[in-house]
Structures are given as structure tokens and as C-alpha cells.
Scaffold this active site. Structure first.
Site, PDB file in Angstrom:
ATOM      1  N   HIS A  25       4.849  34.398 -18.215  1.00  9.69           N
ATOM      2  CA  HIS A  25       4.449  33.392 -17.232  1.00  9.69           C
ATOM      3  C   HIS A  25       4.517  32.018 -17.901  1.00  9.69           C
ATOM      4  CE1 HIS A  25       2.243  30.896 -14.600  1.00  9.69           C
ATOM      5  NE2 HIS A  25       1.117  30.924 -15.296  1.00  9.69           N
ATOM      6  N   ASN A  47       4.456  24.702 -14.157  1.00 11.70           N
ATOM      7  CA  ASN A  47       3.805  26.006 -13.985  1.00 11.70           C
ATOM      8  C   ASN A  47       3.763  26.316 -12.490  1.00 11.70           C
ATOM      9  OD1 ASN A  47       1.827  27.988 -13.523  1.00 11.70           O
ATOM     10  ND2 ASN A  47       0.598  27.376 -15.289  1.00 11.70           N
ATOM     11  N   CYS A  89      -1.008  33.921 -11.011  1.00 15.78           N
ATOM     12  CA  CYS A  89       0.125  33.858 -11.941  1.00 15.78           C
ATOM     13  C   CYS A  89       0.592  35.237 -12.395  1.00 15.78           C
ATOM     14  CB  CYS A  89      -0.236  33.001 -13.151  1.00 15.78           C
ATOM     15  SG  CYS A  89      -0.881  31.387 -12.689  1.00 15.78           S
TER      16      CYS A  89
HETATM   17  O1  UT7 Z   1      -1.156  29.395 -14.975  1.00 15.93           O
HETATM   18  C1  UT7 Z   1      -2.402  29.978 -15.040  1.00 15.93           C
HETATM   19  C2  UT7 Z   1      -2.886  30.021 -16.422  1.00 15.93           C
HETATM   20  N1  UT7 Z   1      -3.084  28.678 -16.905  1.00 15.93           N
HETATM   21  C3  UT7 Z   1      -2.964  28.422 -18.180  1.00 15.93           C
HETATM   22  O2  UT7 Z   1      -2.642  29.292 -18.941  1.00 15.93           O
HETATM   23  C4  UT7 Z   1      -3.300  27.022 -18.652  1.00 15.93           C
HETATM   24  C5  UT7 Z   1      -4.036  27.092 -19.966  1.00 15.93           C
HETATM   25  N2  UT7 Z   1      -4.517  25.820 -20.444  1.00 15.93           N
HETATM   26  C6  UT7 Z   1      -3.706  24.820 -20.829  1.00 15.93           C
HETATM   27  O3  UT7 Z   1      -2.509  24.911 -20.705  1.00 15.93           O
HETATM   28  C7  UT7 Z   1      -4.321  23.619 -21.501  1.00 15.93           C
HETATM   29  O4  UT7 Z   1      -5.707  23.829 -21.653  1.00 15.93           O
HETATM   30  C8  UT7 Z   1      -4.063  22.268 -20.771  1.00 15.93           C
HETATM   31  C9  UT7 Z   1      -2.620  21.877 -20.916  1.00 15.93           C
HETATM   32  C10 UT7 Z   1      -4.456  22.391 -19.304  1.00 15.93           C
HETATM   33  C11 UT7 Z   1      -4.903  21.148 -21.415  1.00 15.93           C
HETATM   34  O5  UT7 Z   1      -4.569  21.026 -22.789  1.00 15.93           O
HETATM   35  P1  UT7 Z   1      -5.703  21.083 -23.903  1.00 15.93           P
HETATM   36  O6  UT7 Z   1      -5.035  20.882 -25.177  1.00 15.93           O
HETATM   37  O7  UT7 Z   1      -6.497  22.333 -23.724  1.00 15.93           O
HETATM   38  O8  UT7 Z   1      -6.568  19.814 -23.542  1.00 15.93           O
HETATM   39  P2  UT7 Z   1      -8.145  19.680 -23.589  1.00 15.93           P
HETATM   40  O9  UT7 Z   1      -8.694  19.933 -22.245  1.00 15.93           O
HETATM   41  O10 UT7 Z   1      -8.695  20.448 -24.752  1.00 15.93           O
HETATM   42  O11 UT7 Z   1      -8.302  18.149 -23.930  1.00 15.93           O
HETATM   43  C12 UT7 Z   1      -7.910  17.621 -25.217  1.00 15.93           C
HETATM   44  C13 UT7 Z   1      -8.092  16.109 -25.193  1.00 15.93           C
HETATM   45  C14 UT7 Z   1      -9.446  15.644 -24.726  1.00 15.93           C
HETATM   46  O12 UT7 Z   1      -9.736  14.444 -25.421  1.00 15.93           O
HETATM   47  P3  UT7 Z   1     -10.729  14.402 -26.668  1.00 15.93           P
HETATM   48  O13 UT7 Z   1     -12.017  14.963 -26.180  1.00 15.93           O
HETATM   49  O14 UT7 Z   1     -10.072  15.272 -27.701  1.00 15.93           O
HETATM   50  O15 UT7 Z   1     -10.766  12.959 -27.034  1.00 15.93           O
HETATM   51  C15 UT7 Z   1      -9.254  15.353 -23.258  1.00 15.93           C
HETATM   52  O16 UT7 Z   1     -10.140  14.375 -22.791  1.00 15.93           O
HETATM   53  O17 UT7 Z   1      -7.157  15.542 -24.273  1.00 15.93           O
HETATM   54  C16 UT7 Z   1      -7.857  14.819 -23.241  1.00 15.93           C
HETATM   55  N3  UT7 Z   1      -7.175  15.104 -21.985  1.00 15.93           N
HETATM   56  C17 UT7 Z   1      -6.151  14.380 -21.550  1.00 15.93           C
HETATM   57  N4  UT7 Z   1      -5.525  13.310 -22.054  1.00 15.93           N
HETATM   58  C18 UT7 Z   1      -4.481  12.818 -21.360  1.00 15.93           C
HETATM   59  C19 UT7 Z   1      -7.430  16.106 -21.107  1.00 15.93           C
HETATM   60  N5  UT7 Z   1      -6.546  16.059 -20.090  1.00 15.93           N
HETATM   61  C20 UT7 Z   1      -5.759  14.992 -20.338  1.00 15.93           C
HETATM   62  C21 UT7 Z   1      -4.661  14.437 -19.656  1.00 15.93           C
HETATM   63  N6  UT7 Z   1      -4.059  13.363 -20.211  1.00 15.93           N
HETATM   64  N7  UT7 Z   1      -4.213  14.953 -18.511  1.00 15.93           N
END
Ligand code: UT7
Length: 334
Positions: free
Chosen positions: A259, A290, A123
Site C-alpha cells: 500500500h 496515497n 487501505c
Molecule cells: O494510508 C493509511 C495508512 N497511513 C499511513 O500509513 C500514514 C502513516 N503516517 C505518515 O505517513 C506520517 O506520520 C506523516 C507523513 C503523516 C507525517 O510525518 P511525520 O514524520 O510522522 O510527522 P510528525 O507528525 O511526526 O511531525 C514532525 C514535525 C513536527 O514538528 P516538530 O514538533 O518536530 O517541530 C510537526 O509539527 O513536522 C511538523 N509537521 C509538519 N510540517 C510541515 C507536521 N505536519 C506538517 C506538515 N508540514 N504538513
């Protein structure tokens, strides 16, 4: 005595002359993706800011997409392809270990056998390649350099992976960089943290896949929270350093083009940088997703195309991602 080597005359600066982009025609909404990963349109919009993204067709290659974006950029620069002497392609999804996407692109575009090199900085790749182009031009090694960011991430996505299936997408953006009588591309601030190499990686290496293939073709996998924390903790500092290195302040900018990783990361950086109201912020992720190395030129092209930016204004670009790696610079807009 050893004879001294001759060097070409150096130049005062380089500038982005033009931009071109290509967005695949297939629009994929969140509902289609959510069905496979126990997610929802609402969750994806909330957590990433993505409403829809573009996916390339099965037979559409990284080079096919790069060619369309590049053709537009070269024409908009008022150049013919033979005038391009170097082609830099930032990508991590060209599905050949070798030869490079750049060499194929250089031939198909109709350059006269231009130098060709792929840049694998994920990225951050476009911002890396842009600074390499600037250095080549200022040192007199090249006159006109084509810089492309292109990805077909869908070739390396596991559509059943909840952590990545909804975020990544396909597309291409290209710029032509040429000589200028003053610096139109500021000093780059770049770096990496290989200790976090596993934060965004592949499920298997090709060597592992060859000896013991897993169920899934090697696919991208991301520790989303870890990358998110790193981006929020480090990347605004990199932006400030890029402004300082260029000798400008945040008030001098007309645009901020980070990005397009996640809308929440962009929002956090806007706050951390205390970005003034007049600075236009790229939010292309909402409809593009992305697209890794393609995201900065695609987002920039969208702003220019919408007529939101005055030509000659200053924009801060920053790329960050797998490696982990980052690069930022201030540029003068075409
Ligand atoms: O391009 C290269 C660089 N990449 C980035 O900069 C990406 C950086 N990271 C992100 O953008 C975020 O971490 C994501 C968008 C990928 C994920 O969002 P998040 O807020 O960090 O989600 P999380 O992994 O902390 O999960 C939060 C909650 C969890 O549930 P509980 O434990 O709070 O009940 C997950 O199980 O959301 C749940 N979850 C989902 N729910 C519905 C995780 N993935 C999903 C999903 N759909 N796809």
C-alpha cells in the site's frame, strides 16, 4: 432426515487475468497544498515521498472512476461485461451509506445483474476483496469476479488539516479474477486491531453531525505517527507470513507492491524484509499520493504498464490502514 445440500464443483485456483486503472487528469503539486497548511514542497517530499498527486473533478464520482478502470480491465481480460458475475468494490469514500458503489458499477458496466458488494477495509480493502474473489472462484460460487479499489478521498479531506491534506488523493484500479488450474492467488494473511480505531477516523459520525454539526463536514483525521509506528512494527511480519503461507520465499518474488502509504514506510519494509535487488518495488506514491483502497492496483498497474515485470512472476501485495486493518497475499502476475 434433512436433505444434504448440493455445492458446485470446486476449482484448483484463481488468478488475476488483467488490470486497468484510472488516474484523474488534475495534477496537484505540493506547493498548492502547502499554501494552506504552513508546509513546504520540501517537507512533504522528505516526510512522505510525495511529489504530486491526482485529484478528481468536483463532478467526478467514485463510480465514474471505477467504471473507466473496470472497462479497461474487462477488455484486457478478453471478456464481455456480461461474463462478470460478481463485482467487489473496495472503497471508503462512496458518499452514499446505501446503495453500494458496486451495484451502480455493475449496472453501468453492462453486467447481467452481477452480484455486487462494497468492501470497507480502507487501505487494506483491495487485498481483502482480492481474497474474497479468490475464495468465491475456488468454491465455485463465481467464475469471473471484478475487483476494484477506488477512492475519492478529496471529498472527505479537510484541506486545512496539516496531518492529512498532503497525503491523500483520488484514483481507481481494477482487476478481473478468473479460474486457474493452479493457485494464482496465495492464501491471505489478514487481521485487524480495533483498539486503534481512532488512529484513522472521521472527525464526527453522521449521527453526531446530524444532531450537532461541527464547523467542518465529517473529514478524515489521522494520528500519523501512531499509524507509522504500527505499520513499521507489524506489517513486515504480515508479509513474511503471507510468503510462508504461499510456500515461497522472498527470492521467488519479482515485485513487492505495498500500500502506497508513505515512501518512508515502503523503504523501511524493504529493509526489514531484506528484499533482494532483483525485486521491483512499487513507488507509485511519488506521483499518485496515497489513494487508500486504490493504491495497490494503481501501483501494480503502473509496474505492468512500464513493462517492469515478467508476466507470470510472483508479486507480494500488502494493504494496511484504518481499522486498523491489514491483508497480504502473494499473487501470480497477469
Ligand atoms: O494510508 C493509511 C495508512 N497511513 C499511513 O500509513 C500514514 C502513516 N503516517 C505518515 O505517513 C506520517 O506520520 C506523516 C507523513 C503523516 C507525517 O510525518 P511525520 O514524520 O510522522 O510527522 P510528525 O507528525 O511526526 O511531525 C514532525 C514535525 C513536527 O514538528 P516538530 O514538533 O518536530 O517541530 C510537526 O509539527 O513536522 C511538523 N509537521 C509538519 N510540517 C510541515 C507536521 N505536519 C506538517 C506538515 N508540514 N504538513
Amino acid at each position: 432426515m434433512t436433505k444434504a445440500l448440493r455445492l458446485p464443483p470446486t476449482r484448483a485456483g484463481s488468478r488475476i487475468m488483467s488490470i486497468g486503472s484510472y488516474r484523474p487528469s488534475r495534477v496537484v503539486d505540493n506547493v498548492e497544498i502547502a499554501a494552506r497548511i504552513e508546509s513546504s514542497d520540501e517537507w512533504i517530499r522528505d516526510r512522505s515521498g510525495i511529489i504530486e498527486r491526482r485529484w478528481a473533478a468536483a463532478d467526478e464520482t467514485v463510480v465514474d472512476m471505477a467504471l473507466i478502470a473496470s472497462g479497461k480491465a474487462v477488455a484486457a481480460a478478453g471478456l464481455s461485461p456480461e461474463q462478470i458475475s460478481m463485482v467487489l468494490v473496495a472503497t471508503v469514500t462512496h458518499p452514499y451509506q446505501t446503495p453500494s458503489a458496486a451495484a451502480e458499477l455493475a449496472a453501468r458496466l453492462g453486467t447481467n445483474g452481477a452480484g455486487a458488494l462494497d468492501v470497507a477495509a480502507a487501505c487494506a480493502g483491495f487485498c481483502y476483496a482480492l481474497s474474497i474473489a479468490d475464495s468465491l472462484i475456488r468454491t465455485g460460487s463465481s467464475e469471473y469476479v471484478l475487483v476494484v479499489g477506488v477512492e475519492k478521498l478529496t471529498d472527505f479531506l479537510n484541506l486545512d488539516d496539516r496531518g492529512s491534506a498532503f497525503i491523500f488523493a483520488d484514483g481507481a484500479g481494477a482487476v478481473v479474477v478468473g479460474p486457474a488450474d493452479h493457485p494464482g492467488i496465495g492464501p491471505v494473511v489478514w487481521g485487524s486491531d480495533g483498539d486503534q480505531k481512532d488512529a484513522i477516523t472521521m472527525t464526527q459520525s453522521w449521527a453526531e453531525y446530524r444532531t450537532e454539526p461541527g464547523e467542518q463536514f465529517p473529514a478524515l483525521t489521522m494520528q500519523g505517527q501512531q499509524v507509522f509506528r504500527w505499520a513499521i512494527g507489524e506489517i513486515s511480519k504480515v508479509c513474511v507470513q503471507a510468503l510462508e503461507a504461499a510456500g515461497v520465499t522472498i527470492d521467488d518474488l519479482v515485485a513487492f507492491v505495498p500500500h502506497q502509504a508513505n515512501m518512508r514506510i515502503t523503504d523501511a519494509m524493504v529493509k526489514q524484509l531484506k528484499l533482494p535487488e532483483h525485486v521491483v518495488v512499487a513507488r507509485d506514491i511519488a506521483t499518485t499520493g496515497n489513494t487508500s483502497a486504490a493504491s495497490v492496483p494503481l501501483a501494480l498497474d503502473r509496474l505492468v504498464e512500464n513493462g517492469e515485470l515478467p508476466g507470470g512472476g510472483l508479486a507480494l501485495l500488502v494493504g494496511f490502514g484504518a481499522g486498523l486493518a491489514f491483508a497480504a497475499q502473494v499473487v501470480e502476475l497477469p
